[in-house]
Scaffold this active site. Structure first.
Site, PDB file in Angstrom:
ATOM      1  N   LYS A 123       0.865  -1.183   0.000  1.00 37.54           N
ATOM      2  CA  LYS A 123       0.000   0.000   0.000  1.00 37.54           C
ATOM      3  C   LYS A 123       0.894   1.222   0.000  1.00 37.54           C
ATOM      4  CE  LYS A 123      -4.473   1.105   0.542  1.00 37.54           C
ATOM      5  NZ  LYS A 123      -5.675   0.404   0.071  1.00 37.54           N
TER       6      LYS A 123
ATOM      7  N   GLY B 177     -20.249   7.411   5.347  1.00 38.43           N
ATOM      8  CA  GLY B 177     -19.361   7.757   4.230  1.00 38.43           C
ATOM      9  C   GLY B 177     -19.985   7.345   2.911  1.00 38.43           C
ATOM     10  N   VAL B 178     -20.390   8.351   2.115  1.00 39.04           N
ATOM     11  CA  VAL B 178     -21.032   8.032   0.829  1.00 39.04           C
ATOM     12  C   VAL B 178     -20.202   8.618  -0.307  1.00 39.04           C
ATOM     13  CG1 VAL B 178     -23.361   7.527   1.586  1.00 39.04           C
ATOM     14  CG2 VAL B 178     -22.696   9.910   1.325  1.00 39.04           C
ATOM     15  N   GLY B 179     -18.912   8.259  -0.295  1.00 38.23           N
ATOM     16  CA  GLY B 179     -17.994   8.627  -1.371  1.00 38.23           C
ATOM     17  C   GLY B 179     -18.094   7.600  -2.479  1.00 38.23           C
ATOM     18  N   ASN B 180     -16.964   7.260  -3.071  1.00 30.99           N
ATOM     19  CA  ASN B 180     -16.995   6.354  -4.230  1.00 30.99           C
ATOM     20  C   ASN B 180     -17.658   5.021  -3.903  1.00 30.99           C
ATOM     21  OD1 ASN B 180     -15.705   8.119  -6.000  1.00 30.99           O
ATOM     22  ND2 ASN B 180     -13.702   7.581  -5.169  1.00 30.99           N
ATOM     23  N   VAL B 181     -17.226   4.363  -2.831  1.00 30.19           N
ATOM     24  CA  VAL B 181     -17.772   3.050  -2.482  1.00 30.19           C
ATOM     25  C   VAL B 181     -19.163   3.192  -1.864  1.00 30.19           C
ATOM     26  CG1 VAL B 181     -17.466   0.991  -1.050  1.00 30.19           C
ATOM     27  CG2 VAL B 181     -15.481   2.028  -2.169  1.00 30.19           C
TER      28      VAL B 181
ATOM     29  N   TYR C 104     -21.435   5.506  -2.061  1.00 27.69           N
ATOM     30  CA  TYR C 104     -22.486   5.918  -3.005  1.00 27.69           C
ATOM     31  C   TYR C 104     -22.980   4.725  -3.832  1.00 27.69           C
ATOM     32  CZ  TYR C 104     -24.511   7.819  -7.272  1.00 27.69           C
ATOM     33  OH  TYR C 104     -25.336   8.051  -8.339  1.00 27.69           O
TER      34      TYR C 104
HETATM   35  P1  NAI Z   1     -13.836   8.266  -0.882  1.00 27.18           P
HETATM   36  O1  NAI Z   1     -12.822   9.268  -0.468  1.00 27.18           O
HETATM   37  O2  NAI Z   1     -14.444   8.368  -2.226  1.00 27.18           O
HETATM   38  O3  NAI Z   1     -15.061   8.240   0.174  1.00 27.18           O
HETATM   39  C1  NAI Z   1     -14.900   8.347   1.541  1.00 27.18           C
HETATM   40  C2  NAI Z   1     -16.044   9.204   2.051  1.00 27.18           C
HETATM   41  O4  NAI Z   1     -16.036   9.219   3.465  1.00 27.18           O
HETATM   42  C3  NAI Z   1     -15.970  10.661   1.579  1.00 27.18           C
HETATM   43  O5  NAI Z   1     -17.209  11.051   1.018  1.00 27.18           O
HETATM   44  C4  NAI Z   1     -15.652  11.425   2.863  1.00 27.18           C
HETATM   45  O6  NAI Z   1     -16.198  12.730   2.872  1.00 27.18           O
HETATM   46  C5  NAI Z   1     -16.325  10.542   3.899  1.00 27.18           C
HETATM   47  N1  NAI Z   1     -15.833  10.689   5.246  1.00 27.18           N
HETATM   48  C6  NAI Z   1     -14.561  10.896   5.691  1.00 27.18           C
HETATM   49  N2  NAI Z   1     -14.536  10.984   7.035  1.00 27.18           N
HETATM   50  C7  NAI Z   1     -15.813  10.798   7.451  1.00 27.18           C
HETATM   51  C8  NAI Z   1     -16.429  10.752   8.722  1.00 27.18           C
HETATM   52  N3  NAI Z   1     -15.737  10.925   9.842  1.00 27.18           N
HETATM   53  N4  NAI Z   1     -17.769  10.537   8.783  1.00 27.18           N
HETATM   54  C9  NAI Z   1     -18.489  10.355   7.660  1.00 27.18           C
HETATM   55  N5  NAI Z   1     -17.961  10.409   6.420  1.00 27.18           N
HETATM   56  C10 NAI Z   1     -16.634  10.627   6.327  1.00 27.18           C
HETATM   57  O7  NAI Z   1     -13.154   6.847  -0.654  1.00 27.18           O
HETATM   58  P2  NAI Z   1     -13.660   5.420  -1.148  1.00 27.18           P
HETATM   59  O8  NAI Z   1     -12.874   5.023  -2.316  1.00 27.18           O
HETATM   60  O9  NAI Z   1     -15.148   5.420  -1.212  1.00 27.18           O
HETATM   61  O10 NAI Z   1     -13.178   4.506   0.059  1.00 27.18           O
HETATM   62  C11 NAI Z   1     -13.927   4.418   1.264  1.00 27.18           C
HETATM   63  C12 NAI Z   1     -13.310   3.355   2.168  1.00 27.18           C
HETATM   64  O11 NAI Z   1     -13.312   2.111   1.486  1.00 27.18           O
HETATM   65  C13 NAI Z   1     -11.842   3.616   2.550  1.00 27.18           C
HETATM   66  O12 NAI Z   1     -11.616   3.127   3.842  1.00 27.18           O
HETATM   67  C14 NAI Z   1     -11.065   2.797   1.540  1.00 27.18           C
HETATM   68  O13 NAI Z   1      -9.775   2.458   2.007  1.00 27.18           O
HETATM   69  C15 NAI Z   1     -11.976   1.595   1.443  1.00 27.18           C
HETATM   70  N6  NAI Z   1     -11.795   0.831   0.217  1.00 27.18           N
HETATM   71  C16 NAI Z   1     -11.996   1.440  -0.993  1.00 27.18           C
HETATM   72  C17 NAI Z   1     -11.849   0.694  -2.148  1.00 27.18           C
HETATM   73  C18 NAI Z   1     -12.136   1.277  -3.486  1.00 27.18           C
HETATM   74  O14 NAI Z   1     -12.275   0.500  -4.447  1.00 27.18           O
HETATM   75  N7  NAI Z   1     -12.262   2.592  -3.624  1.00 27.18           N
HETATM   76  C19 NAI Z   1     -11.421  -0.715  -2.113  1.00 27.18           C
HETATM   77  C20 NAI Z   1     -11.357  -1.274  -0.768  1.00 27.18           C
HETATM   78  C21 NAI Z   1     -11.505  -0.499   0.339  1.00 27.18           C
END
Ligand code: NAI
Length: 348
Positions: free
Chosen positions: A80, A181-185, A187
C-alpha cells in the site's frame, strides 16, 4: 519515529520513504509481503497530522492487503502507498509522476491503484511513468477501470450473506442499513441497496454527497456522530478506519457490521468486543476485496467484466464459511479470517 519497533510493523519486507523536492511529493510505499506475488494495493492521498500517522496507515493498510489478497485467492502479495497531502491539499500531476517513478523503481514488486483521494485520471498520470498500475480505463473488451463500483458490489454480496446468516432473511427488501461515508464506495453501495429495496440512513462530512444519495435514493441524512448507533439491521462503515473501538462498540445497536472501509477495527481486540456483544462482523478485508479482484484481473489481463463480477460474488460464500467457522469454534470472525489468511501466505 521508529520502523522496526513500530507497533504496526509486522515483518514488512520493505518500506520506501519517497521524497521529490521538485514536485513536493512526500510518500511512503510499504510492501508487507511478496510471498504470493507482487505486492498489490492502492495509493491513498490524505492530509496526515504527521509522518508518524502516515507510516502507521501504510503499515496497517499493507498488512491488510496481504490478508485481503490471500483470502481472495489472488496471486498477489500485499502493499500500500500513501501520499501525504501538502497544506494546500493539492495533488499535482508532477507529484503523481514522481510517485510513478518511485513505483517503477520497485520493478514490478509493487502494483498500485486507486484508494481514498485518488481517481482513474490520477492513475492515468501515474501510468505515464510506470506500467505497474491498475484501475485504468478498460481497453479492448478487458475488465478494469475504477475499482470502487466493484468494491461496492462485493460489499453488497457480503451484506446479503451476513443478513442470511444472522437474520435468516433471503432478500434485502425493507432492510434498514446505515452507511457511514457516501464517497466512491458508499455511493455505489447505496445504489445497490436502494435497488434491492433497503431503506438507508447516511452520514458524510461532505454535505453535497449526502444530498446526492438523499435525492437519488431517498436516503435519510443522520448526524455524523450518530450514524453508527442508528437502530438499523446493518451498519456499513464506508469512510475511514478505526471506527469500531472501545468507545463506539458498546453503543452499537445493529446486529450486523458489514461495510467497505479498510481497517475498521481500531485494534484486534475490538473484533472480540463485537463478538462478545453478539454483533456479527464481516471482516473488512474479506468483504471489501471486490476492488482489488478487479485490479488484479485488469493487471493480469484476459478477463471479461462478467468474469470479474462472478469472481467478486464469491465474497458471499467465503464470508458464510467464516461466519460458520467462527460459530463452531466460538471465535470472533476477524480472528478466524486472520488465521486463514496467515495460513494461505505461509503455504506460499
Ligand atoms: P472516498 O474518499 O471516495 O469516500 C470516503 C467518504 O467518506 C468521503 O465522502 C468522505 O467525505 C467521507 N468521510 C470521511 N470521514 C468521514 C467521517 N468521519 N464521517 C463520515 N464520512 C466521512 O473513498 P472510497 O474510495 O469510497 O473509500 C472508502 C473506504 O473504502 C476507505 O476506507 C477505503 O480504504 C476503502 N476501500 C476502498 C476501495 C475502493 O475500491 N475505492 C477498495 C477497498 C476499500
Amino acid at each position: 519515529m521508529t520502523v522496526f519497533d513500530h507497533h504496526d510493523y509486522d515483518g514488512h519486507e520493505r518500506v520506501l520513504f519517497c521524497s521529490d523536492p521538485a514536485s513536493g511529493l512526500h510518500a511512503i510505499i510499504a510492501l508487507h509481503s511478496t510471498r504470493l506475488g507482487p505486492a498489490a494495493g492502492g495509493c491513498r492521498f490524505w492530509r496526515y497530522e504527521s509522518d508518524a500517522f502516515a507510516l502507521t496507515d501504510a503499515l496497517r493498510l499493507s498488512r491488510g492487503m496481504s490478508y485481503k489478497n490471500a483470502i481472495a485467492e489472488l496471486a498477489f502479495g500485499g502493499g500500500k502507498s500513501v501520499i501525504m497531502a501538502p497544506p494546500d491539499r493539492q495533488l499535482t500531476d508532477a507529484m503523481l509522476e514522481a510517485f510513478g517513478d518511485f513505483v517503477n523503481s520497485l520493478r514490478g514488486d509493487y502494483v498500485t491503484a486507486e484508494d481514498v483521494g485518488m481517481s482513474v485520471r490520477a492513475m492515468q498520470v501515474v501510468a505515464r511513468r510506470t506500467p505497474h498500475v491498475s484501475g485504468l480505463p478498460p481497453e479492448g473488451g478487458n475488465a478494469g477501470g475504477d475499482p470502487s463500483p466493484k468494491t461496492a458490489w462485493g460489499v453488497f454480496c457480503g451484506i446479503e450473506a451476513a443478513v442470511r446468516h444472522r437474520l435468516d432473511r433471503a432478500d434485502l427488501g425493507g432492510l434498514k442499513v446505515a452507511v457511514q461515508g457516501v464517497g466512491n464506495v458508499g455511493y455505489q453501495l447505496c445504489r445497490l441497496l436502494a435497488e434491492a429495496g433497503a431503506s438507508l440512513s447516511v452520514a458524510d462530512i461532505d454535505e453535497q454527497r449526502v444530498d446526492r444519495v438523499r435525492d437519488e435514493f431517498g436516503a435519510r441524512a443522520v448526524a455524523l456522530d450518530e450514524v453508527l448507533y442508528e437502530p438499523v439491521d446493518v451498519i456499513a462503515p464506508c469512510a475511514l478506519g478505526a471506527v469500531l473501538n472501545e468507545v463506539s462498540i458498546p453503543r452499537i445497536g445493529a446486529p450486523i457490521v458489514a461495510g467497505g472501509a479498510n481497517n475498521q477495527l481500531a485494534t484486534d481486540a475490538d473484533g472480540r468486543r463485537l463478538f462478545e456483544r453478539g454483533i456479527l462482523y464481516a471482516p473488512d478485508y474479506v468483504i471489501n476485496s471486490g476492488g482489488i479482484v478487479s485490479c488484479a484481473c485488469e493487471y493480469e489481463g484476459g478477463y471479461t467484466e462478467r468474469e470479474v463480477m462472478e469472481r467478486i460474488a464469491e465474497i458471499g460464500p467465503r464470508l458464510e464459511r467464516i461466519f460458520l467457522l467462527a460459530e463452531q469454534s466460538g471465535e470472533p470472525t476477524n480472528e478466524v479470517a486472520d488465521r486463514m489468511a496467515r495460513q494461505i501466505i505461509a503455504a506460499g
